[in-house]
Design an enzyme around this catalytic site. Structure first.
Site, mmCIF file in Angstrom:
data_model
loop_
_atom_site.group_PDB
_atom_site.id
_atom_site.type_symbol
_atom_site.label_atom_id
_atom_site.label_comp_id
_atom_site.label_asym_id
_atom_site.label_seq_id
_atom_site.Cartn_x
_atom_site.Cartn_y
_atom_site.Cartn_z
ATOM 1 N N CYS A 15 43.264 51.714 34.014
ATOM 2 C CA CYS A 15 42.145 50.842 33.630
ATOM 3 C C CYS A 15 40.885 51.625 33.284
ATOM 4 O O CYS A 15 39.955 51.066 32.700
ATOM 5 C CB CYS A 15 41.852 49.831 34.730
ATOM 6 S SG CYS A 15 43.304 48.932 35.245
ATOM 7 N N HIS A 22 35.017 46.675 34.587
ATOM 8 C CA HIS A 22 36.437 46.432 34.357
ATOM 9 C C HIS A 22 36.774 45.011 34.807
ATOM 10 O O HIS A 22 36.346 44.573 35.873
ATOM 11 C CB HIS A 22 37.265 47.456 35.135
ATOM 12 C CG HIS A 22 38.725 47.158 35.123
ATOM 13 N ND1 HIS A 22 39.396 46.862 33.960
ATOM 14 C CD2 HIS A 22 39.639 47.079 36.125
ATOM 15 C CE1 HIS A 22 40.662 46.626 34.253
ATOM 16 N NE2 HIS A 22 40.844 46.747 35.552
ATOM 17 N N ASN A 41 43.697 40.865 33.384
ATOM 18 C CA ASN A 41 43.433 42.303 33.444
ATOM 19 C C ASN A 41 44.216 43.000 32.326
ATOM 20 O O ASN A 41 45.443 43.067 32.377
ATOM 21 C CB ASN A 41 43.873 42.812 34.820
ATOM 22 C CG ASN A 41 43.619 44.286 35.014
ATOM 23 O OD1 ASN A 41 43.296 45.003 34.076
ATOM 24 N ND2 ASN A 41 43.773 44.745 36.250
HETATM 25 O O1 UT7 Z 1 43.086 46.970 37.421
HETATM 26 C C1 UT7 Z 1 43.304 47.807 38.520
HETATM 27 C C2 UT7 Z 1 42.730 47.253 39.685
HETATM 28 N N1 UT7 Z 1 43.439 46.085 40.155
HETATM 29 C C3 UT7 Z 1 42.764 45.276 40.905
HETATM 30 O O2 UT7 Z 1 41.587 45.482 41.049
HETATM 31 C C4 UT7 Z 1 43.453 44.161 41.646
HETATM 32 C C5 UT7 Z 1 42.952 44.140 43.057
HETATM 33 N N2 UT7 Z 1 43.492 43.127 43.910
HETATM 34 C C6 UT7 Z 1 43.277 41.798 43.743
HETATM 35 O O3 UT7 Z 1 42.674 41.395 42.778
HETATM 36 C C7 UT7 Z 1 43.740 40.850 44.810
HETATM 37 O O4 UT7 Z 1 44.115 41.579 45.963
HETATM 38 C C8 UT7 Z 1 44.918 39.947 44.373
HETATM 39 C C9 UT7 Z 1 44.415 38.931 43.378
HETATM 40 C C10 UT7 Z 1 46.006 40.787 43.764
HETATM 41 C C11 UT7 Z 1 45.498 39.195 45.570
HETATM 42 O O5 UT7 Z 1 44.487 38.450 46.227
HETATM 43 P P1 UT7 Z 1 44.402 38.488 47.831
HETATM 44 O O6 UT7 Z 1 43.343 37.537 48.197
HETATM 45 O O7 UT7 Z 1 44.204 39.926 48.194
HETATM 46 O O8 UT7 Z 1 45.783 37.919 48.263
HETATM 47 P P2 UT7 Z 1 46.976 38.627 49.075
HETATM 48 O O9 UT7 Z 1 47.608 39.697 48.284
HETATM 49 O O10 UT7 Z 1 46.464 38.994 50.412
HETATM 50 O O11 UT7 Z 1 48.010 37.430 49.214
HETATM 51 C C12 UT7 Z 1 47.703 36.262 49.891
HETATM 52 C C13 UT7 Z 1 48.898 35.324 49.850
HETATM 53 C C14 UT7 Z 1 50.214 35.956 50.242
HETATM 54 O O12 UT7 Z 1 50.899 35.031 51.035
HETATM 55 P P3 UT7 Z 1 50.936 35.182 52.641
HETATM 56 O O13 UT7 Z 1 51.566 36.510 52.894
HETATM 57 O O14 UT7 Z 1 49.497 35.120 53.068
HETATM 58 O O15 UT7 Z 1 51.747 34.011 53.061
HETATM 59 C C15 UT7 Z 1 50.931 36.113 48.921
HETATM 60 O O16 UT7 Z 1 52.331 36.041 49.071
HETATM 61 O O17 UT7 Z 1 49.069 34.795 48.531
HETATM 62 C C16 UT7 Z 1 50.451 34.919 48.162
HETATM 63 N N3 UT7 Z 1 50.512 35.107 46.713
HETATM 64 C C17 UT7 Z 1 50.531 34.083 45.832
HETATM 65 N N4 UT7 Z 1 50.541 32.746 46.011
HETATM 66 C C18 UT7 Z 1 50.555 31.979 44.923
HETATM 67 C C19 UT7 Z 1 50.490 36.278 46.026
HETATM 68 N N5 UT7 Z 1 50.516 36.016 44.694
HETATM 69 C C20 UT7 Z 1 50.535 34.670 44.560
HETATM 70 C C21 UT7 Z 1 50.556 33.806 43.458
HETATM 71 N N6 UT7 Z 1 50.547 32.479 43.678
HETATM 72 N N7 UT7 Z 1 50.542 34.267 42.182
#
Ligand code: UT7
Length: 330
Positions: free
Chosen positions: A116, A257, A287
């Site tokens: 990125c 970004h 992204n």
């Molecule tokens: O470009 C390079 C840099 N990349 C980034 O900057 C991305 C950085 N990370 C993020 O933007 C966030 O961490 C995410 C958007 C990827 C995830 O958000 P989060 O608030 O950190 O969620 P999480 O990964 O902690 O997941 C929370 C829950 C999980 O369920 P449990 O384990 O709490 O039951 C996931 O399984 O959300 C679940 N989950 C989803 N649910 C519905 C993960 N993806 C999805 C989805 N739809 N698409």
């Protein structure tokens, strides 16, 4: 000689026409919904390329627009730098395919892999080559066809990414006022495996097993990446301002970004900038990695958010990890 050595003479973008909305994932059999994606990321839709709308196609479209706005012909390009992690072929670079399509007969061309941060890294390399006297006019492209390397069965990654490319033409500065005021680049390979493709390269070649077990596609430890993104983009913003010898009150627009609206808001808060001074289009593109800032800058100019005399900070973070920033006066 003092900065600015180079200025942005024109920008452009190339985006595939197909739009995939959050609500469309249900028809792909994924257990996700618009509410989850919007509230966690701010993303509402993203563009997805077809077989013919590949990275070369997007890049050439962006390049032609940037060159026309800069009033630069293909024959004037000394160098083409293309930031990407999703090239059309692993060999040779997509940059040479763009070079051939444009008919840029005098230009050297190479891809730059900084995820990125690819566009910010690319502008930095280009400016340094102009400063060194090895180039007068450089085409910098950031672009991705991430839809070809995400796992469409993994809801934790595939909803985040999109396709698209942006470009700018950098030229040697003739007058002192406008141009690049500072650049800053960092990396930390100790954190490489938080966002990577385990298989597909020389260390673990592409096999049927790698595709079946998902190791061929992008893997991300989202929460960890999130924390580093906020920290590193905040640092990159501060360093860019220090190096340009300006304060936040002199920044007219921050173009961060576009990975996640919450990361953008946290970076803006650190910078002490109201969201009216921050450019956001993650809702419409998702992204697009190296394409992200390149597309955003082009849209910001087109929408009149960047005008002559304004100072703009570009701040990037991505896999590697890599991060960096550029301050430009237009
Ligand atoms: O470009 C390079 C840099 N990349 C980034 O900057 C991305 C950085 N990370 C993020 O933007 C966030 O961490 C995410 C958007 C990827 C995830 O958000 P989060 O608030 O950190 O969620 P999480 O990964 O902690 O997941 C929370 C829950 C999980 O369920 P449990 O384990 O709490 O039951 C996931 O399984 O959300 C679940 N989950 C989803 N649910 C519905 C993960 N993806 C999805 C989805 N739809 N698409």
């Amino acid at each position: 000689m003092k900065r600015p050595y180079a200025y942005i003479a024109g920008t452009g973008r190339g985006v595939p026409s197909k739009v995939l909305r959050n609500s469309d994932f249900a028809s792909l059999g994924l257990e996700t919904d618009d509410e989850w994606i919007t509230s966690r990321t701010g993303i509402r839709e993203r563009h997805i390329g077809t077989d013919t709308e590949n990275l070369t196609w997007m890049s050439v479209k962006a390049a032609r627009q940037a060159m026309s706005r800069a009033g630069v012909s293909a024959g004037e390009l000394d160098l083409i730098v293309l930031g990407t992690v999703s090239p059309d072929h692993l060999l040779p670079s997509t940059a040479v395919e763009v070079q051939a399509a444009l008919g840029a007969g005098r230009a050297a061309a190479f891809d730059l892999v900084a995820a990125c941060s690819g566009y910010v890294y690319g502008i930095t390399v280009a400016e340094n080559m102009i400063q060194a006297g090895s180039a007068e006019t450089v085409l910098v492209i950031g672009g991705e066809k991430l839809s070809s390397i995400v796992n469409w069965k993994d809801r934790s990654t595939c909803v985040l990414f999109g396709d698209g490319a942006g470009a700018c033409v950098l030229r040697r500065s003739r007058s002192g006022a406008k141009g690049i005021l500072s650049t800053y680049m960092r990396s930390d390979g100790n954190l490489a495996r938080l966002l990577w493709r385990p298989a597909g390269g020389g260390a673990s070649p592409a096999t049927e097993a790698a595709i079946a077990d998902g190791s061929y596609w992008i893997h991300m430890a989202g929460r960890e990446v999130f924390k580093h993104a906020v920290r590193s983009m905040s640092e990159a913003y501060d360093r860019a301002l220090d190096l340009a010898k300006i304060t936040s009150s002199q920044v007219d627009l921050l173009i961060p970004h576009q990975a996640n609206l919450r990361i953008i808001e946290a970076t803006a808060k650190h910078a002490g900038l109201g969201m009216e001074r921050v450019f956001v289009n993650v809702d419409r593109y998702g992204n697009t990695s190296a394409g992200s800032i390149a597309i955003a800058l082009d849209e910001a100019i087109e929408q009149g958010r960047v005008k002559e005399g304004m100072t703009v900070a570009l701040v990037a973070f991505g896999a590697g990890f890599t991060w960096g920033s550029v301050v430009v006066r237009f």
